[in-house]
Enzyme design. Sequence first.
Site, PDB file in Angstrom:
ATOM      1  N   ASP A 162       9.278  27.858 -59.684  1.00 42.94           N
ATOM      2  CA  ASP A 162       9.281  29.141 -58.963  1.00 42.94           C
ATOM      3  C   ASP A 162       8.217  29.165 -57.883  1.00 42.94           C
ATOM      4  OD1 ASP A 162       6.916  29.694 -60.410  1.00 42.94           O
ATOM      5  OD2 ASP A 162       8.161  30.270 -62.123  1.00 42.94           O
TER       6      ASP A 162
ATOM      7  N   LYS B 178      11.742  34.389 -57.313  1.00 41.90           N
ATOM      8  CA  LYS B 178      12.380  35.588 -56.771  1.00 41.90           C
ATOM      9  C   LYS B 178      12.299  35.677 -55.260  1.00 41.90           C
ATOM     10  CE  LYS B 178      12.206  38.090 -61.013  1.00 41.90           C
ATOM     11  NZ  LYS B 178      11.677  36.944 -61.793  1.00 41.90           N
TER      12      LYS B 178
ATOM     13  N   MET C 273      -2.319  39.190 -60.872  1.00 37.84           N
ATOM     14  CA  MET C 273      -1.278  40.105 -60.374  1.00 37.84           C
ATOM     15  C   MET C 273      -1.862  41.467 -60.002  1.00 37.84           C
ATOM     16  SD  MET C 273       1.838  39.224 -62.998  1.00 37.84           S
ATOM     17  CE  MET C 273       0.868  38.810 -64.427  1.00 37.84           C
TER      18      MET C 273
HETATM   19  N1  SAH Z   1       0.387  31.171 -65.625  1.00 38.69           N
HETATM   20  C1  SAH Z   1      -0.340  31.459 -64.429  1.00 38.69           C
HETATM   21  C2  SAH Z   1      -0.378  32.923 -64.121  1.00 38.69           C
HETATM   22  C3  SAH Z   1       0.970  33.507 -63.802  1.00 38.69           C
HETATM   23  S1  SAH Z   1       0.942  35.212 -63.448  1.00 38.69           S
HETATM   24  C4  SAH Z   1      -1.753  30.850 -64.536  1.00 38.69           C
HETATM   25  O1  SAH Z   1      -2.127  30.381 -65.598  1.00 38.69           O
HETATM   26  O2  SAH Z   1      -2.440  30.840 -63.538  1.00 38.69           O
HETATM   27  C5  SAH Z   1       0.981  35.210 -61.693  1.00 38.69           C
HETATM   28  C6  SAH Z   1      -0.379  35.572 -61.131  1.00 38.69           C
HETATM   29  O3  SAH Z   1      -1.285  34.514 -61.356  1.00 38.69           O
HETATM   30  C7  SAH Z   1      -0.386  35.768 -59.636  1.00 38.69           C
HETATM   31  O4  SAH Z   1       0.020  37.077 -59.295  1.00 38.69           O
HETATM   32  C8  SAH Z   1      -1.832  35.533 -59.321  1.00 38.69           C
HETATM   33  O5  SAH Z   1      -2.617  36.637 -59.654  1.00 38.69           O
HETATM   34  C9  SAH Z   1      -2.184  34.420 -60.280  1.00 38.69           C
HETATM   35  N2  SAH Z   1      -2.028  33.083 -59.707  1.00 38.69           N
HETATM   36  C10 SAH Z   1      -1.301  32.077 -60.196  1.00 38.69           C
HETATM   37  N3  SAH Z   1      -1.434  30.967 -59.443  1.00 38.69           N
HETATM   38  C11 SAH Z   1      -2.279  31.300 -58.455  1.00 38.69           C
HETATM   39  C12 SAH Z   1      -2.823  30.587 -57.358  1.00 38.69           C
HETATM   40  N4  SAH Z   1      -2.530  29.319 -57.128  1.00 38.69           N
HETATM   41  N5  SAH Z   1      -3.662  31.242 -56.547  1.00 38.69           N
HETATM   42  C13 SAH Z   1      -3.995  32.518 -56.763  1.00 38.69           C
HETATM   43  N6  SAH Z   1      -3.508  33.229 -57.783  1.00 38.69           N
HETATM   44  C14 SAH Z   1      -2.661  32.634 -58.627  1.00 38.69           C
END
Ligand code: SAH
Length: 510
Positions: free
Chosen positions: A44, A66, A175
Amino acid sequence: MDPPQPGSPRGGTVYLVGAGPGDPGLITLRGAELLQSADLILYDNLTSADVLALARPDAERLYVGKKRAKHTYTQGEINDLMIKAARTGRSVVRLKGGDPYVFGRGGEEARAMADSGVPFEVVPGVTSALGVAAYAGMPLTHRDHTRVVTMLTGHDIDSIDWKLMAGRQTLVVFMGLMSFKAIARRLIDAGLDRATPSAAVRWVTRGDQQVVPGTLGDLPAKVAAMGLKPPALVVIGEIVRLRERIDWFAKLPLRGQSVVVTRAASQSRPFCEQLRRLGANVIAIPTIEFEEPLDWGPADAAIGNLSDYAFVVFTSVNGVDRFLARLDASEHDLRDLPSRICAIGPATENRLQQLHLRVDVLPEEFVAESLVEALEALEMNGSRVLLPRAQDARELLPAKLAELGATVDVVPVYRTVLPESSRELAREAWRADRAPDWVTVTSSSTVRNLAELVPIDDLRRSKLASIGPVTSGTARELGLRVLAEASPFTTDGLAKALCAAVQSAFASDA
Ligand code: SAH
Protein backbone atom coordinates in the site's frame (compact mmCIF):
# COMPACT_ATOMS: atom_id res chain seq x y z
CA MET A 1 12.44 -31.52 -8.07
CA ASP A 2 14.92 -29.29 -6.21
CA PRO A 3 14.47 -29.30 -2.45
CA PRO A 4 13.19 -25.91 -1.21
CA GLN A 5 15.93 -23.47 -0.25
CA PRO A 6 16.20 -22.91 3.48
CA GLY A 7 14.35 -19.74 4.35
CA SER A 8 12.37 -19.49 1.13
CA PRO A 9 8.62 -19.15 1.51
CA ARG A 10 6.35 -22.12 1.60
CA GLY A 11 3.61 -22.15 -0.98
CA GLY A 12 0.18 -21.76 0.51
CA THR A 13 1.38 -19.49 3.29
CA VAL A 14 0.67 -15.84 4.03
CA TYR A 15 3.50 -13.74 5.46
CA LEU A 16 2.68 -10.47 7.16
CA VAL A 17 5.97 -8.68 6.71
CA GLY A 18 7.05 -5.39 8.22
CA ALA A 19 8.65 -3.37 5.42
CA GLY A 20 10.33 -0.96 7.81
CA PRO A 21 9.90 2.80 7.66
CA GLY A 22 11.08 3.43 4.10
CA ASP A 23 14.85 3.19 3.78
CA PRO A 24 15.19 -0.18 1.98
CA GLY A 25 18.18 -1.01 4.19
CA LEU A 26 15.85 -1.21 7.17
CA ILE A 27 13.78 -4.24 6.22
CA THR A 28 14.80 -7.36 8.18
CA LEU A 29 16.85 -10.12 6.53
CA ARG A 30 13.89 -12.44 6.86
CA GLY A 31 11.57 -9.87 5.30
CA ALA A 32 13.90 -9.34 2.33
CA GLU A 33 14.33 -13.07 1.86
CA LEU A 34 10.57 -13.61 1.72
CA LEU A 35 10.10 -10.62 -0.56
CA GLN A 36 12.68 -12.00 -2.97
CA SER A 37 10.85 -15.24 -3.43
CA ALA A 38 7.14 -14.55 -2.90
CA ASP A 39 4.67 -15.22 -5.73
CA LEU A 40 2.26 -12.44 -4.79
CA ILE A 41 2.98 -9.22 -2.93
CA LEU A 42 0.26 -6.95 -1.57
CA TYR A 43 1.38 -3.46 -0.69
CA ASP A 44 0.00 0.00 0.00
CA ASN A 45 1.00 3.69 0.15
CA LEU A 46 3.35 3.22 3.06
CA THR A 47 5.52 0.78 1.09
CA SER A 48 8.32 2.71 -0.53
CA ALA A 49 9.22 1.83 -4.11
CA ASP A 50 12.79 1.14 -3.00
CA VAL A 51 11.61 -1.66 -0.72
CA LEU A 52 9.31 -3.11 -3.35
CA ALA A 53 12.25 -3.12 -5.75
CA LEU A 54 13.79 -5.88 -3.63
CA ALA A 55 11.10 -8.27 -4.84
CA ARG A 56 11.64 -10.80 -7.61
CA PRO A 57 11.06 -9.02 -10.93
CA ASP A 58 8.40 -11.49 -12.04
CA ALA A 59 6.45 -11.61 -8.76
CA GLU A 60 2.90 -10.34 -9.01
CA ARG A 61 2.54 -7.01 -7.21
CA LEU A 62 -0.87 -5.82 -6.16
CA TYR A 63 -1.52 -2.36 -4.83
CA VAL A 64 -4.24 -2.52 -2.19
CA GLY A 65 -3.85 1.01 -0.86
CA LYS A 66 -6.38 3.75 -1.09
CA LYS A 67 -4.52 6.49 -2.91
CA ARG A 68 -4.64 6.79 -6.69
CA ALA A 69 -6.27 3.39 -6.86
CA LYS A 70 -8.59 2.30 -9.64
CA HIS A 71 -10.25 -0.03 -7.20
CA THR A 72 -10.10 0.43 -3.47
CA TYR A 73 -10.03 -2.78 -1.52
CA THR A 74 -11.84 -3.13 1.76
CA GLN A 75 -10.03 -4.90 4.58
CA GLY A 76 -12.35 -7.87 4.02
CA GLU A 77 -11.43 -8.03 0.34
CA ILE A 78 -7.72 -7.87 1.13
CA ASN A 79 -8.09 -10.76 3.56
CA ASP A 80 -10.06 -12.79 1.00
CA LEU A 81 -7.47 -12.16 -1.68
CA MET A 82 -4.71 -13.44 0.56
CA ILE A 83 -6.67 -16.48 1.65
CA LYS A 84 -7.61 -17.40 -1.92
CA ALA A 85 -4.06 -16.99 -3.23
CA ALA A 86 -2.65 -19.11 -0.42
CA ARG A 87 -5.24 -21.80 -1.05
CA THR A 88 -4.07 -22.08 -4.65
CA GLY A 89 -0.59 -22.83 -3.32
CA ARG A 90 0.98 -19.43 -3.80
CA SER A 91 3.25 -17.81 -1.26
CA VAL A 92 1.87 -14.42 -0.34
CA VAL A 93 3.70 -11.50 1.24
CA ARG A 94 1.55 -8.81 2.75
CA LEU A 95 3.96 -5.90 3.12
CA LYS A 96 3.05 -3.49 5.86
CA GLY A 97 4.78 -0.14 6.43
CA GLY A 98 6.87 -0.14 9.60
CA ASP A 99 5.82 -3.03 11.80
CA PRO A 100 2.66 -5.05 11.04
CA TYR A 101 1.46 -4.94 14.64
CA VAL A 102 1.90 -1.23 15.24
CA PHE A 103 -1.26 0.60 14.11
CA GLY A 104 -1.26 -1.32 10.86
CA ARG A 105 -4.30 -3.58 11.14
CA GLY A 106 -1.85 -6.47 11.14
CA GLY A 107 -3.67 -7.94 14.11
CA GLU A 108 -6.90 -8.02 12.12
CA GLU A 109 -5.22 -9.67 9.17
CA ALA A 110 -3.53 -12.30 11.31
CA ARG A 111 -6.88 -13.02 12.94
CA ALA A 112 -8.53 -13.46 9.54
CA MET A 113 -5.79 -15.90 8.48
CA ALA A 114 -6.14 -17.84 11.70
CA ASP A 115 -9.93 -18.01 11.28
CA SER A 116 -9.60 -19.25 7.71
CA GLY A 117 -7.07 -21.90 8.65
CA VAL A 118 -4.49 -20.60 6.15
CA PRO A 119 -0.97 -20.95 7.57
CA PHE A 120 0.61 -17.59 8.26
CA GLU A 121 3.72 -16.09 9.78
CA VAL A 122 4.51 -12.58 10.99
CA VAL A 123 7.84 -10.84 10.43
CA PRO A 124 8.33 -7.73 12.54
CA GLY A 125 9.64 -4.51 11.07
CA VAL A 126 11.26 -1.30 12.25
CA THR A 127 8.26 0.82 13.08
CA SER A 128 8.26 4.40 11.84
CA ALA A 129 8.41 5.48 15.49
CA LEU A 130 11.88 3.96 15.75
CA GLY A 131 12.78 5.18 12.26
CA VAL A 132 12.04 8.76 13.25
CA ALA A 133 14.05 8.41 16.44
CA ALA A 134 17.17 7.28 14.59
CA TYR A 135 16.92 9.42 11.43
CA ALA A 136 15.70 12.65 12.97
CA GLY A 137 17.88 12.63 16.07
CA MET A 138 15.20 12.12 18.73
CA PRO A 139 15.98 9.14 20.96
CA LEU A 140 12.64 8.08 22.35
CA THR A 141 14.09 7.58 25.80
CA HIS A 142 16.87 9.38 27.62
CA ARG A 143 18.00 9.03 31.20
CA ASP A 144 17.71 12.77 31.80
CA HIS A 145 14.34 13.33 30.19
CA THR A 146 12.16 10.33 29.56
CA ARG A 147 11.34 7.05 31.17
CA VAL A 148 7.99 6.49 29.57
CA VAL A 149 7.19 6.34 25.87
CA THR A 150 3.67 6.35 24.55
CA MET A 151 2.60 5.59 21.00
CA LEU A 152 -0.87 6.74 20.12
CA THR A 153 -3.09 7.19 17.12
CA GLY A 154 -4.63 10.54 16.27
CA HIS A 155 -7.26 8.88 14.15
CA ASP A 156 -10.09 9.23 16.61
CA ILE A 157 -9.13 11.85 19.14
CA ASP A 158 -12.36 11.65 21.15
CA SER A 159 -11.53 8.13 22.20
CA ILE A 160 -8.30 9.12 23.92
CA ASP A 161 -7.87 10.15 27.53
CA TRP A 162 -5.82 13.34 27.01
CA LYS A 163 -5.35 13.94 30.74
CA LEU A 164 -3.51 10.65 30.86
CA MET A 165 -1.47 11.56 27.76
CA ALA A 166 -0.50 14.97 29.13
CA GLY A 167 1.05 13.25 32.11
CA ARG A 168 3.29 11.04 29.96
CA GLN A 169 6.77 11.91 28.73
CA THR A 170 7.64 11.11 25.10
CA LEU A 171 4.54 10.92 22.91
CA VAL A 172 4.66 9.56 19.37
CA VAL A 173 1.50 10.34 17.47
CA PHE A 174 0.60 8.20 14.45
CA MET A 175 -2.01 9.34 11.93
CA GLY A 176 -2.28 12.62 13.75
CA LEU A 177 -1.01 15.21 11.29
CA MET A 178 -4.34 16.38 9.94
CA SER A 179 -5.86 16.56 13.41
CA PHE A 180 -2.74 17.86 15.12
CA LYS A 181 -4.19 21.29 15.84
CA ALA A 182 -6.97 19.68 17.88
CA ILE A 183 -4.55 17.24 19.50
CA ALA A 184 -2.23 20.04 20.61
CA ARG A 185 -5.21 21.98 21.97
CA ARG A 186 -6.36 19.02 24.05
CA LEU A 187 -2.89 18.32 25.40
CA ILE A 188 -2.42 21.95 26.39
CA ASP A 189 -5.87 22.07 27.96
CA ALA A 190 -4.97 18.93 29.87
CA GLY A 191 -1.95 20.68 31.31
CA LEU A 192 0.99 19.91 29.02
CA ASP A 193 3.26 22.94 28.65
CA ARG A 194 2.79 24.63 25.28
CA ALA A 195 6.57 25.14 25.13
CA THR A 196 7.17 21.36 25.04
CA PRO A 197 9.50 20.66 22.09
CA SER A 198 7.68 18.89 19.27
CA ALA A 199 8.40 17.90 15.69
CA ALA A 200 6.39 16.59 12.76
CA VAL A 201 8.34 14.32 10.42
CA ARG A 202 7.12 13.15 7.03
CA TRP A 203 8.39 10.06 5.20
CA VAL A 204 10.81 9.10 7.92
CA THR A 205 14.16 7.51 6.95
CA ARG A 206 13.65 8.17 3.26
CA GLY A 207 15.67 10.55 1.11
CA ASP A 208 12.71 12.92 1.06
CA GLN A 209 12.27 12.93 4.85
CA GLN A 210 11.01 16.36 5.97
CA VAL A 211 11.23 17.63 9.54
CA VAL A 212 9.16 20.50 10.88
CA PRO A 213 10.36 21.38 14.38
CA GLY A 214 8.55 23.57 16.88
CA THR A 215 6.76 23.49 20.17
CA LEU A 216 3.42 22.03 21.08
CA GLY A 217 2.03 25.57 20.89
CA ASP A 218 3.39 26.66 17.53
CA LEU A 219 3.78 23.39 15.62
CA PRO A 220 0.21 23.29 14.22
CA ALA A 221 0.70 26.67 12.52
CA LYS A 222 4.15 25.66 11.26
CA VAL A 223 2.82 22.43 9.79
CA ALA A 224 0.06 24.36 8.05
CA ALA A 225 2.50 26.98 6.74
CA MET A 226 4.79 24.28 5.33
CA GLY A 227 1.84 22.48 3.81
CA LEU A 228 3.18 19.25 5.31
CA LYS A 229 1.08 16.25 4.30
CA PRO A 230 0.71 12.72 5.67
CA PRO A 231 2.22 10.30 6.26
CA ALA A 232 3.93 11.92 9.19
CA LEU A 233 4.57 11.27 12.83
CA VAL A 234 4.49 13.90 15.52
CA VAL A 235 6.93 13.48 18.37
CA ILE A 236 6.35 15.47 21.54
CA GLY A 237 8.70 15.67 24.51
CA GLU A 238 11.99 17.01 25.85
CA ILE A 239 14.00 14.53 23.76
CA VAL A 240 13.03 16.47 20.60
CA ARG A 241 15.55 19.07 21.78
CA LEU A 242 18.42 16.60 21.28
CA ARG A 243 17.95 16.83 17.50
CA GLU A 244 20.14 19.87 17.21
CA ARG A 245 23.15 17.89 18.39
CA ILE A 246 22.61 14.39 17.09
CA ASP A 247 20.78 14.62 13.79
CA TRP A 248 23.44 12.81 11.74
CA PHE A 249 21.07 12.22 8.84
CA ALA A 250 20.64 15.97 8.25
CA LYS A 251 24.41 16.35 7.97
CA LEU A 252 25.04 13.87 5.16
CA PRO A 253 26.72 15.55 2.17
CA LEU A 254 23.84 15.12 -0.30
CA ARG A 255 21.05 15.68 2.22
CA GLY A 256 18.15 17.62 0.76
CA GLN A 257 19.20 16.95 -2.84
CA SER A 258 16.96 14.97 -5.15
CA VAL A 259 19.09 13.04 -7.60
CA VAL A 260 17.82 11.19 -10.66
CA VAL A 261 19.67 8.01 -11.66
CA THR A 262 19.21 7.15 -15.33
CA ARG A 263 21.15 3.87 -15.47
CA ALA A 264 19.39 0.70 -16.56
CA ALA A 265 17.29 -0.74 -13.74
CA SER A 266 19.30 -3.97 -13.84
CA GLN A 267 22.49 -2.04 -13.07
CA SER A 268 21.47 0.94 -11.01
CA ARG A 269 21.09 -0.50 -7.54
CA PRO A 270 24.67 -0.08 -6.25
CA PHE A 271 24.87 3.51 -7.49
CA CYS A 272 21.43 4.35 -6.06
CA GLU A 273 22.47 2.83 -2.76
CA GLN A 274 25.72 4.80 -2.73
CA LEU A 275 23.86 8.08 -3.30
CA ARG A 276 21.26 7.18 -0.69
CA ARG A 277 23.97 6.59 1.91
CA LEU A 278 25.29 10.05 1.11
CA GLY A 279 21.85 11.39 2.04
CA ALA A 280 20.36 11.99 -1.41
CA ASN A 281 16.74 11.54 -2.27
CA VAL A 282 17.32 9.08 -5.10
CA ILE A 283 14.82 8.94 -7.95
CA ALA A 284 15.46 6.03 -10.29
CA ILE A 285 14.28 6.79 -13.81
CA PRO A 286 16.00 4.28 -16.07
CA THR A 287 16.42 5.81 -19.52
CA ILE A 288 17.88 2.67 -21.03
CA GLU A 289 17.30 -1.02 -20.81
CA PHE A 290 19.05 -3.81 -22.64
CA GLU A 291 17.70 -6.06 -25.32
CA GLU A 292 19.07 -8.65 -27.67
CA PRO A 293 20.92 -7.32 -30.71
CA LEU A 294 18.90 -7.35 -33.92
CA ASP A 295 21.25 -9.97 -35.35
CA TRP A 296 23.37 -12.48 -33.43
CA GLY A 297 25.10 -13.52 -36.68
CA PRO A 298 28.35 -11.55 -36.25
CA ALA A 299 28.70 -12.59 -32.59
CA ASP A 300 28.10 -16.23 -33.43
CA ALA A 301 30.60 -16.11 -36.27
CA ALA A 302 33.20 -14.65 -33.90
CA ILE A 303 32.44 -17.29 -31.26
CA GLY A 304 33.03 -19.93 -33.92
CA ASN A 305 36.51 -18.51 -34.63
CA LEU A 306 37.77 -17.35 -31.26
CA SER A 307 41.28 -18.61 -31.87
CA ASP A 308 41.69 -15.98 -34.63
CA TYR A 309 41.67 -13.07 -32.21
CA ALA A 310 44.79 -11.60 -30.68
CA PHE A 311 42.74 -9.17 -28.58
CA VAL A 312 39.26 -8.96 -27.21
CA VAL A 313 38.15 -5.55 -26.02
CA PHE A 314 35.28 -5.15 -23.56
CA THR A 315 33.81 -1.67 -23.18
CA SER A 316 31.09 -2.41 -20.61
CA VAL A 317 29.99 -4.87 -17.95
CA ASN A 318 27.00 -5.62 -20.05
CA GLY A 319 29.21 -6.43 -23.03
CA VAL A 320 31.08 -8.97 -20.89
CA ASP A 321 27.90 -10.58 -19.56
CA ARG A 322 26.07 -10.77 -22.86
CA PHE A 323 29.04 -12.05 -24.81
CA LEU A 324 29.86 -14.74 -22.30
CA ALA A 325 26.22 -15.80 -22.00
CA ARG A 326 26.16 -16.26 -25.76
CA LEU A 327 29.41 -18.21 -25.52
CA ASP A 328 27.83 -20.45 -22.85
CA ALA A 329 24.94 -21.17 -25.18
CA SER A 330 27.31 -22.19 -27.98
CA GLU A 331 29.38 -25.34 -28.26
CA HIS A 332 32.51 -23.39 -27.33
CA ASP A 333 33.87 -22.10 -24.05
CA LEU A 334 36.61 -19.84 -22.72
CA ARG A 335 39.32 -22.38 -23.49
CA ASP A 336 38.94 -21.35 -27.13
CA LEU A 337 39.92 -17.77 -26.35
CA PRO A 338 43.68 -17.21 -26.63
CA SER A 339 43.38 -13.42 -26.85
CA ARG A 340 44.70 -10.76 -24.59
CA ILE A 341 41.82 -9.12 -22.75
CA CYS A 342 41.28 -5.37 -22.63
CA ALA A 343 38.76 -3.54 -20.46
CA ILE A 344 37.80 0.10 -20.74
CA GLY A 345 37.36 0.82 -17.04
CA PRO A 346 37.41 -0.61 -13.52
CA ALA A 347 33.78 -1.83 -13.49
CA THR A 348 34.38 -3.89 -16.61
CA GLU A 349 37.69 -5.10 -15.21
CA ASN A 350 35.98 -6.12 -11.95
CA ARG A 351 33.36 -8.07 -13.79
CA LEU A 352 36.03 -9.95 -15.75
CA GLN A 353 37.99 -10.65 -12.58
CA GLN A 354 34.89 -12.05 -10.93
CA LEU A 355 34.81 -14.49 -13.82
CA HIS A 356 38.46 -15.35 -13.12
CA LEU A 357 39.70 -13.59 -16.24
CA ARG A 358 42.81 -11.46 -15.97
CA VAL A 359 42.70 -8.10 -17.72
CA ASP A 360 45.88 -7.48 -19.73
CA VAL A 361 45.18 -3.93 -20.79
CA LEU A 362 43.37 -1.23 -18.78
CA PRO A 363 43.72 2.40 -19.92
CA GLU A 364 44.79 5.19 -17.62
CA GLU A 365 41.64 7.18 -18.23
CA PHE A 366 38.46 5.26 -18.74
CA VAL A 367 37.52 6.36 -22.25
CA ALA A 368 38.08 4.87 -25.69
CA GLU A 369 40.77 7.43 -26.57
CA SER A 370 42.89 6.35 -23.64
CA LEU A 371 42.40 2.68 -24.45
CA VAL A 372 43.69 3.31 -27.97
CA GLU A 373 46.80 4.92 -26.46
CA ALA A 374 47.37 1.88 -24.29
CA LEU A 375 46.97 -0.42 -27.26
CA GLU A 376 49.27 1.69 -29.42
CA ALA A 377 52.15 0.54 -27.24
CA LEU A 378 51.41 -3.05 -28.19
CA GLU A 379 51.92 -4.51 -31.62
CA MET A 380 48.53 -4.15 -33.24
CA ASN A 381 49.55 -4.21 -36.89
CA GLY A 382 47.98 -7.25 -38.52
CA SER A 383 46.22 -8.30 -35.30
CA ARG A 384 42.63 -9.34 -35.27
CA VAL A 385 40.57 -7.64 -32.58
CA LEU A 386 37.18 -8.69 -31.30
CA LEU A 387 34.94 -5.94 -29.97
CA PRO A 388 31.70 -7.31 -28.45
CA ARG A 389 29.56 -4.33 -27.49
CA ALA A 390 26.32 -2.39 -27.92
CA GLN A 391 24.71 -2.00 -31.27
CA ASP A 392 25.15 1.58 -32.55
CA ALA A 393 28.03 2.45 -30.21
CA ARG A 394 30.73 5.03 -30.98
CA GLU A 395 32.76 4.49 -34.11
CA LEU A 396 35.90 5.95 -32.60
CA LEU A 397 37.39 2.80 -31.13
CA PRO A 398 37.13 0.54 -34.22
CA ALA A 399 38.30 3.38 -36.47
CA LYS A 400 41.37 4.11 -34.34
CA LEU A 401 42.27 0.45 -34.02
CA ALA A 402 42.02 0.11 -37.79
CA GLU A 403 44.44 3.05 -38.10
CA LEU A 404 46.88 1.04 -36.00
CA GLY A 405 46.66 -1.70 -38.60
CA ALA A 406 44.32 -4.02 -36.71
CA THR A 407 41.41 -5.85 -38.26
CA VAL A 408 38.46 -5.15 -35.99
CA ASP A 409 35.33 -7.25 -35.79
CA VAL A 410 32.62 -5.24 -34.12
CA VAL A 411 29.96 -7.63 -32.89
CA PRO A 412 26.77 -6.34 -31.31
CA VAL A 413 25.84 -8.37 -28.23
CA TYR A 414 23.04 -6.12 -26.98
CA ARG A 415 21.23 -2.96 -27.83
CA THR A 416 19.89 -0.24 -25.60
CA VAL A 417 16.28 0.85 -25.83
CA LEU A 418 14.19 3.36 -23.95
CA PRO A 419 11.94 1.73 -21.30
CA GLU A 420 8.41 2.98 -21.92
CA SER A 421 7.51 2.66 -18.23
CA SER A 422 9.91 5.50 -17.47
CA ARG A 423 7.72 8.10 -19.18
CA GLU A 424 5.34 8.15 -16.23
CA LEU A 425 8.25 8.34 -13.76
CA ALA A 426 9.67 11.31 -15.67
CA ARG A 427 6.31 13.08 -15.69
CA GLU A 428 6.09 12.58 -11.92
CA ALA A 429 9.57 13.99 -11.37
CA TRP A 430 9.26 17.13 -13.50
CA ARG A 431 6.10 18.94 -12.56
CA ALA A 432 5.15 22.57 -13.01
CA ASP A 433 6.01 23.26 -9.37
CA ARG A 434 9.10 21.09 -8.96
CA ALA A 435 12.06 19.50 -10.67
CA PRO A 436 14.81 17.21 -9.38
CA ASP A 437 17.89 19.07 -8.17
CA TRP A 438 20.28 16.83 -10.10
CA VAL A 439 20.23 14.35 -12.93
CA THR A 440 23.12 11.91 -13.29
CA VAL A 441 24.03 10.47 -16.67
CA THR A 442 26.40 7.57 -17.00
CA SER A 443 26.69 7.08 -20.77
CA SER A 444 25.86 8.84 -24.00
CA SER A 445 22.83 6.64 -24.51
CA THR A 446 21.44 7.52 -21.09
CA VAL A 447 21.58 11.26 -21.95
CA ARG A 448 20.19 10.83 -25.44
CA ASN A 449 17.22 8.85 -24.18
CA LEU A 450 16.76 11.23 -21.27
CA ALA A 451 16.31 14.03 -23.78
CA GLU A 452 13.61 11.94 -25.43
CA LEU A 453 11.82 11.40 -22.14
CA VAL A 454 11.94 14.90 -20.73
CA PRO A 455 11.44 18.18 -22.66
CA ILE A 456 14.73 20.03 -22.87
CA ASP A 457 13.33 23.10 -21.06
CA ASP A 458 12.37 20.90 -18.15
CA LEU A 459 15.78 19.23 -18.14
CA ARG A 460 17.42 22.65 -17.91
CA ARG A 461 15.61 23.20 -14.60
CA SER A 462 17.77 20.44 -13.09
CA LYS A 463 21.55 20.32 -12.80
CA LEU A 464 23.35 17.72 -14.84
CA ALA A 465 26.18 15.53 -13.51
CA SER A 466 28.03 13.37 -16.01
CA ILE A 467 30.30 10.37 -15.70
CA GLY A 468 32.95 11.70 -18.07
CA PRO A 469 33.90 13.83 -21.05
CA VAL A 470 32.29 11.71 -23.75
CA THR A 471 28.93 11.67 -22.00
CA SER A 472 29.30 15.39 -21.25
CA GLY A 473 29.98 16.02 -24.94
CA THR A 474 26.77 14.26 -25.91
CA ALA A 475 24.88 16.31 -23.32
CA ARG A 476 26.27 19.55 -24.71
CA GLU A 477 25.35 18.56 -28.25
CA LEU A 478 21.79 18.25 -26.97
CA GLY A 479 21.98 21.78 -25.56
CA LEU A 480 22.51 20.85 -21.91
CA ARG A 481 24.98 22.33 -19.49
CA VAL A 482 27.06 19.98 -17.37
CA LEU A 483 27.57 21.19 -13.79
CA ALA A 484 29.56 18.30 -12.40
CA GLU A 485 31.80 15.81 -14.15
CA ALA A 486 33.30 12.68 -12.64
CA SER A 487 37.03 12.06 -12.46
CA PRO A 488 37.93 9.21 -12.59
CA PHE A 489 35.15 8.34 -15.03
CA THR A 490 33.33 5.90 -12.76
CA THR A 491 30.16 5.98 -10.66
CA ASP A 492 32.37 6.47 -7.56
CA GLY A 493 33.90 9.45 -9.28
CA LEU A 494 30.43 10.71 -10.14
CA ALA A 495 29.23 10.47 -6.53
CA LYS A 496 32.34 12.40 -5.41
CA ALA A 497 31.83 15.07 -8.07
CA LEU A 498 28.22 15.50 -6.95
CA CYS A 499 29.25 15.92 -3.31
CA ALA A 500 31.88 18.46 -4.30
CA ALA A 501 29.42 20.44 -6.44
CA VAL A 502 26.82 20.48 -3.67
CA GLN A 503 29.37 21.51 -1.03
CA SER A 504 30.72 24.33 -3.15
CA ALA A 505 27.19 25.58 -3.87
CA PHE A 506 26.58 25.67 -0.11
CA ALA A 507 29.87 27.44 0.43
CA SER A 508 29.05 30.11 -2.13
CA ASP A 509 25.55 30.54 -0.68
CA ALA A 510 27.00 31.10 2.75
N1 SAH B 1 2.69 0.01 10.97
C1 SAH B 1 3.16 1.34 10.77
C2 SAH B 1 2.14 2.37 11.14
C3 SAH B 1 0.92 2.35 10.26
S1 SAH B 1 -0.29 3.53 10.67
C4 SAH B 1 4.48 1.54 11.55
O1 SAH B 1 4.86 0.67 12.31
O2 SAH B 1 5.11 2.55 11.34
C5 SAH B 1 0.03 4.79 9.50
C6 SAH B 1 0.72 5.98 10.16
O3 SAH B 1 2.04 5.63 10.51
C7 SAH B 1 0.87 7.17 9.25
O4 SAH B 1 -0.31 7.95 9.25
C8 SAH B 1 2.01 7.89 9.91
O5 SAH B 1 1.59 8.57 11.05
C9 SAH B 1 2.88 6.74 10.36
N2 SAH B 1 3.91 6.37 9.38
C10 SAH B 1 4.12 5.17 8.85
N3 SAH B 1 5.19 5.18 8.04
C11 SAH B 1 5.66 6.43 8.07
C12 SAH B 1 6.76 7.08 7.44
N4 SAH B 1 7.58 6.44 6.63
N5 SAH B 1 6.94 8.38 7.70
C13 SAH B 1 6.14 9.05 8.54
N6 SAH B 1 5.10 8.48 9.15
C14 SAH B 1 4.86 7.19 8.93
